[in-house]
Write an enzyme that holds these catalytic residues in place. Structure first.
Site, PDB file in Angstrom:
ATOM      1  N   GLY A   1       0.779  -1.371  -0.008  1.00 53.62           N
ATOM      2  CA  GLY A   1      -0.043  -0.103   0.164  1.00 53.62           C
ATOM      3  C   GLY A   1       0.812   1.481  -0.052  1.00 53.62           C
TER       4      GLY A   1
ATOM      5  N   ARG B   1     -12.481  -2.868   4.891  1.00 51.19           N
ATOM      6  CA  ARG B   1     -11.971  -4.163   4.925  1.00 51.19           C
ATOM      7  C   ARG B   1     -12.896  -5.246   5.592  1.00 51.19           C
ATOM      8  NH1 ARG B   1      -5.515  -2.967   6.125  1.00 51.19           N
ATOM      9  NH2 ARG B   1      -4.919  -2.327   3.933  1.00 51.19           N
TER      10      ARG B   1
ATOM     11  N   GLU C   1       3.447  -2.850  15.514  1.00 53.74           N
ATOM     12  CA  GLU C   1       2.284  -3.505  15.622  1.00 53.74           C
ATOM     13  C   GLU C   1       2.006  -4.143  17.064  1.00 53.74           C
ATOM     14  OE1 GLU C   1       1.426  -5.742  12.139  1.00 53.74           O
ATOM     15  OE2 GLU C   1      -0.338  -6.888  13.218  1.00 53.74           O
TER      16      GLU C   1
HETATM   17  C1  LIG Z   1       1.214  -8.224   3.463  1.00 58.17           C
HETATM   18  C2  LIG Z   1       1.079  -6.835   4.317  1.00 58.17           C
HETATM   19  C3  LIG Z   1       0.933  -5.648   3.798  1.00 58.17           C
HETATM   20  C4  LIG Z   1       0.952  -4.525   4.313  1.00 58.17           C
HETATM   21  N1  LIG Z   1       0.917  -3.338   3.938  1.00 58.17           N
HETATM   22  C5  LIG Z   1       1.071  -2.318   4.422  1.00 58.17           C
HETATM   23  C6  LIG Z   1       1.123  -0.872   3.967  1.00 58.17           C
HETATM   24  O1  LIG Z   1       1.010  -0.772   2.727  1.00 58.17           O
HETATM   25  N2  LIG Z   1       1.254   0.372   4.621  1.00 58.17           N
HETATM   26  C7  LIG Z   1       1.136   0.315   5.933  1.00 58.17           C
HETATM   27  O2  LIG Z   1       1.282   1.351   6.609  1.00 58.17           O
HETATM   28  N3  LIG Z   1       1.092  -1.137   6.469  1.00 58.17           N
HETATM   29  C8  LIG Z   1       0.955  -2.300   5.736  1.00 58.17           C
HETATM   30  N4  LIG Z   1       1.233  -3.424   6.745  1.00 58.17           N
HETATM   31  C9  LIG Z   1       1.233  -3.275   7.989  1.00 58.17           C
HETATM   32  C10 LIG Z   1       2.613  -3.261   8.394  1.00 58.17           C
HETATM   33  O3  LIG Z   1       3.180  -3.941   7.456  1.00 58.17           O
HETATM   34  C11 LIG Z   1       2.851  -3.643   9.861  1.00 58.17           C
HETATM   35  O4  LIG Z   1       1.900  -3.196  10.542  1.00 58.17           O
HETATM   36  C12 LIG Z   1       4.370  -3.436  10.082  1.00 58.17           C
HETATM   37  O5  LIG Z   1       5.322  -4.066   9.174  1.00 58.17           O
HETATM   38  C13 LIG Z   1       4.721  -3.835  11.323  1.00 58.17           C
HETATM   39  O6  LIG Z   1       6.089  -3.573  11.579  1.00 58.17           O
HETATM   40  P1  LIG Z   1       6.812  -4.421  12.892  1.00 58.17           P
HETATM   41  O7  LIG Z   1       8.096  -3.915  12.880  1.00 58.17           O
HETATM   42  O8  LIG Z   1       5.926  -3.551  14.024  1.00 58.17           O
HETATM   43  O9  LIG Z   1       6.765  -5.584  12.624  1.00 58.17           O
HETATM   44  P2  LIG Z   1       7.250  -6.610  11.632  1.00 58.17           P
HETATM   45  O10 LIG Z   1       7.543  -6.326  10.571  1.00 58.17           O
HETATM   46  O11 LIG Z   1       6.356  -8.073  11.645  1.00 58.17           O
HETATM   47  O12 LIG Z   1       8.511  -7.258  12.435  1.00 58.17           O
HETATM   48  C14 LIG Z   1       8.439  -8.024  13.765  1.00 58.17           C
HETATM   49  C15 LIG Z   1       9.801  -8.499  13.991  1.00 58.17           C
HETATM   50  O13 LIG Z   1       9.808  -9.183  15.050  1.00 58.17           O
HETATM   51  C16 LIG Z   1      10.593 -10.389  15.257  1.00 58.17           C
HETATM   52  N5  LIG Z   1      10.244 -11.193  16.450  1.00 58.17           N
HETATM   53  C17 LIG Z   1       9.014 -11.502  16.598  1.00 58.17           C
HETATM   54  N6  LIG Z   1       8.822 -12.333  17.820  1.00 58.17           N
HETATM   55  C18 LIG Z   1      10.258 -12.275  18.123  1.00 58.17           C
HETATM   56  C19 LIG Z   1      10.779 -12.892  19.419  1.00 58.17           C
HETATM   57  N7  LIG Z   1      10.277 -13.801  20.107  1.00 58.17           N
HETATM   58  N8  LIG Z   1      12.254 -12.899  19.426  1.00 58.17           N
HETATM   59  C20 LIG Z   1      12.862 -12.027  18.709  1.00 58.17           C
HETATM   60  N9  LIG Z   1      12.318 -11.535  17.448  1.00 58.17           N
HETATM   61  C21 LIG Z   1      10.794 -11.754  17.395  1.00 58.17           C
HETATM   62  C22 LIG Z   1      10.286 -10.891  13.854  1.00 58.17           C
HETATM   63  O14 LIG Z   1      11.189 -11.961  13.423  1.00 58.17           O
HETATM   64  C23 LIG Z   1      10.436  -9.729  12.947  1.00 58.17           C
HETATM   65  O15 LIG Z   1      11.582  -9.441  12.711  1.00 58.17           O
HETATM   66  C24 LIG Z   1       1.107  -4.615   5.862  1.00 58.17           C
HETATM   67  C25 LIG Z   1       1.354  -5.904   6.473  1.00 58.17           C
HETATM   68  C26 LIG Z   1       1.189  -6.907   5.721  1.00 58.17           C
HETATM   69  C27 LIG Z   1       1.433  -8.207   6.362  1.00 58.17           C
END
Ligand SMILES: Cc1cc2nc3c(=O)[nH]c(=O)nc-3n(C[C@H](O)[C@H](O)[C@H](O)COP(=O)(O)OP(=O)(O)OC[C@H]3O[C@@H](n4cnc5c(N)ncnc54)[C@H](O)[C@@H]3O)c2cc1C
Length: 485
Positions: free
Chosen positions: A46, A269, A351
Site C-alpha cells: 500500500g 476491509r 504492531e
Molecule cells: C502483507 C502486508 C502488507 C501490508 N501493507 C501495509 C502498507 O502498505 N502500509 C502500511 O502502513 N502497513 C502495511 N502493513 C502493516 C505493516 O506492515 C505492519 O504493521 C508493520 O510491518 C509492522 O512492523 P513491525 O516492525 O511492528 O513488525 P514486523 O515487520 O512484523 O517485524 C517483527 C519482527 O519481530 C521479530 N520477532 C517476533 N517475535 C520475536 C521474538 N520472540 N524474538 C525475537 N524477534 C522476534 C520478527 O522476526 C520480525 O523481525 C502490511 C502488513 C502486511 C502483512
C-alpha cells in the site's frame, strides 16, 4: 554475559527505525527470531499515509482515522501520529528513499494522501532502513535469536533471555532499555498474510512480565488475499487494485458486492471480509482485473505482476481466487506517547504496541506511519533520559538463573500450533458468537502446552478470546453475529 545499552526485540520497520534513532546514544542490539527476511514489510504494498499537499489537512486525516476505527481511537495519539507524518517522510527521504511526486487515493482516506516509492513501498522502506542499520557501527543484529522472557529485577526490565538457534539453554542479554518491536500475531490463525514470526510473542513477553494487553479483540482481516498460500503465507492484493477498478466477482464473473453494500469495492476491509466470507459459502470468489490495460497494469503494479507470474497468474487473462485472511492486530501492549510501557525500562513500538491510534479498525497505510512516528518518539524520549541511563549501572556480574523451557519436536509444535489456529479461525474469526467464544476459551485452555512456543501462542490466544468475550457488542472489526452486515 552479553550486555548492551538498548535491546530491540524485532527487526521489522519498527525495530530498525528505532535502532537508527538510538544509535547516537549508545550500543544498540537487535534480536530477530528468524532471519532478516522475516519481516512483514517485504510484502507491504500500500504505502505511507501523510498530509503533504495543500488540498489536504491534518484535521481530515485525524477524522478519517477516527472514522475507520469506529470512533474508538485515541484522538491525542492520532493527532501526534498525523502531525509527525511530514517529519517521518523527511527522515525517510534523508535515508535516500524517493517517493512518487503525487499521492495516491486509498480506501477510507477522503483525500489523496498515500505515498509510494513503488508498488512495494514497505519493502523499499525496510530495505533502506536495513542498509543504514548495517552501516552503523553502534548497531548489531543477532539473527535466529528468540526472545523468550524479559529479565525483571527491582521492578524494572533489564533485558531479555533469548534462545539462540537450536540451543536448549537461554542466554541473558542485559540492557539499560528494552524495546519490544515484535510485530503482529497473524500466524496464530490458519490464514494470514503475516510472516512466519508473527505469533504475538511480544504480547506474551509483556503479559508474563505482568502487563495487560489492550483492545485485543480488534483483529483486522484483509478481504482480498490470493487463495493460494505461498509457504503458508497469503499474498494480499492491496486496496490500490480496487481503487484502480478491480472487481470482486463470483465464479460466473458477476460483481455482487453492491447487493450488500453500496460502497461495493470501496467499502472498508471489515465489511468486505464479512461479505466475501459469506459469499464463499456458495462458491469461490475472485478478483477480476481482466479488463485492465496490460501496459497500465504493468506500469502501476510491476512488482505484483512479476511476483504472480511464476504462480501462473496473468492478471489480464484470468480472474484470481481470493479469500479473507488475518492481517493486523489493532490492540497490543499499552504505551504512552513516548512508547513507554508501565514497566520501567520497557518500551514497545509498531504492531505489538497499543498507542490507541487504530481504534477498532486500522485505516490502510496508517500502520507503517504509526511504526515510524513512534520509533522516533522513543528515540526522543531516550535522548531526554540519556544522562540518567548513562549514569545508571546495570548489574551484569551477578549470575542470573535462566528460566528452563521445554522444547518439543518440531512436528509436535506444529500440531499444537495448528490446533490453536483451527480454534481461533473457526470460533474467533471474522464473525463471532458468544457461544463460539465461550467454547474457544475452553478449548484453548485445554491444550496441554508444554513447549514454550505453544505456551506463548496459548497465552496470546487466551488474551484475545478474553477481550472478545468482554465486548459483547460489535465494534469495528470485532463483529458479533447477532448484528447484520
Ligand atoms: C502483507 C502486508 C502488507 C501490508 N501493507 C501495509 C502498507 O502498505 N502500509 C502500511 O502502513 N502497513 C502495511 N502493513 C502493516 C505493516 O506492515 C505492519 O504493521 C508493520 O510491518 C509492522 O512492523 P513491525 O516492525 O511492528 O513488525 P514486523 O515487520 O512484523 O517485524 C517483527 C519482527 O519481530 C521479530 N520477532 C517476533 N517475535 C520475536 C521474538 N520472540 N524474538 C525475537 N524477534 C522476534 C520478527 O522476526 C520480525 O523481525 C502490511 C502488513 C502486511 C502483512
Amino acid at each position: 554475559m552479553r550486555t548492551t545499552d538498548y535491546l530491540i526485540i524485532g527487526s521489522g520497520v519498527s525495530g530498525l527505525a528505532t535502532a537508527l534513532h538510538l544509535q547516537a546514544l549508545g550500543k544498540v542490539t537487535i534480536l530477530t527470531k528468524g532471519t532478516l527476511k522475516g519481516a512483514n514489510d517485504y510484502w507491504d504494498q500500500g504505502g505511507l499515509a501523510a498530509v503533504l499537499t495543500k488540498e489536504d489537512r491534518f484535521k481530515k486525516h485525524i477524522e478519517d482515522t477516527l472514522e475507520a476505527g469506529a470512533l474508538h481511537g485515541n484522538r491525542d495519539s492520532i493527532r501526534t501520529m498525523v502531525e509527525h507524518a511530514p517529519k517521518v517522510f523527511r527522515f525517510l527521504e534523508s535515508l535516500g528513499l524517493s517517493f512518487k511526486k503525487e499521492p495516491f487515493a486509498e480506501v477510507g482516506h477522503t483525500e489523496k494522501r498515500v505515498w509510494r516509492t513503488s508498488d512495494f513501498t514497505g519493502q523499499d522502506i525496510f530495505v533502506q532502513l536495513l542498509k543504514h542499520v548495517q552501516k552503523s557501527k553502534s548497531i548489531e543484529i543477532l539473527e535466529n535469536a528468540d526472545a523468550v522472557e524479559l529479565i525483571e529485577r527491582n521492578e524494572r526490565c533489564d533485558g531479555a533471555f533469548a534462545r539462540f538457534g537450536d540451543k536448549a539453554e537461554l542466554e541473558p542479554i542485559i540492557a539499560k532499555q528494552t524495546i519490544l518491536a515484535t510485530g503482529g500475531l497473524g500466524r496464530l490463525f490458519e490464514r494470514s498474510d503475516n510472516p512466519r514470526g508473527a505469533a504475538g510473542d511480544g504480547i506474551a513477553l509483556a503479559v508474563n512480565a505482568g502487563l495487560e494487553p489492550q483492545d485485543m479483540e480488534f483483529i483486522q482481516f484483509h478481504p482480498t488475499a490470493l487463495a493460494l498460500p505461498q509457504d503458508e503465507r497469503y499474498f494480499t492484493f492491496s486496496e490500490a487494485f480496487r481503487v484502480f477498478g478491480a472487481k470482486v466477482v463470483d465464479a460466473q464473473g458477476r460483481a455482487f458486492l453492491e447487493d450488500y453494500d453500496k460502497r461495493a469495492e470501496l467499502a472498508p476491509r471489515d465489511v468486505l471480509s464479512r461479505i466475501i466470507q459469506l459469499e464463499r459459502t456458495n462458491g469461490n470468489v475472485f478478483l477480476d482485473m481482466r479488463y485492465f490495460n496490460p501496459k497500465e497494469l504493468k506500469s502501476n503494479f510491476p512488482e505484483v505482476v512479476k511476483r504472480l507470474k511464476p504462480l501462473g497468474f496473468d492478471l489480464t487473462k484470468s480472474m484470481v481466487p481470493i479469500v479473507p485472511v488475518e492481517h493486523f492486530c489493532c490492540g497490543g501492549v499499552p504505551v504512552n506517547l513516548q512508547g513507554e510501557t508501565k514497566l520501567p525500562g520497557l518500551s514497545a513500538v509498531g504492531e505489538v504496541a497499543y498507542t490507541g491510534v487504530h481504534g477498532a479498525s486500522l485505516l490502510p497505510s496508517n500502520s507503517l506511519l504509526e511504526s515510524l512516528v513512534f520509533a522516533e518518539a522513543i528515540g526522543k524520549a531516550m535522548e531526554r533520559r540519556h544522562p540518567l541511563d548513562r549514569e545508571r549501572v546495570v548489574d551484569s556480574q551477578t549470575p542470573l538463573a535462566a528460566p528452563q523451557v521445554v522444547v518439543e519436536e518440531a512436528h509436535q509444535v506444529k500440531a499444537y500450533a495448528l490446533r490453536i489456529a483451527q480454534i481461533l479461525s473457526s470460533r474467533v474469526g471474522i464473525v463471532r458468537t458468544p457461544e463460539n467464544l465461550r467454547l474457544a476459551l475452553k478449548e484453548i485452555t485445554e491444550i496441554p502446552a508444554r513447549d514454550y512456543r505453544i505456551q506463548r501462542r496459548q497465552l496470546v490466544a487466551y488474551k484475545m478470546i478474553q477481550a472478545c468475550i468482554a465486548r459483547p457488542e460489535s465494534l469495528g472489526c470485532h463483529y458479533m453475529a447477532k448484528d447484520i452486515i
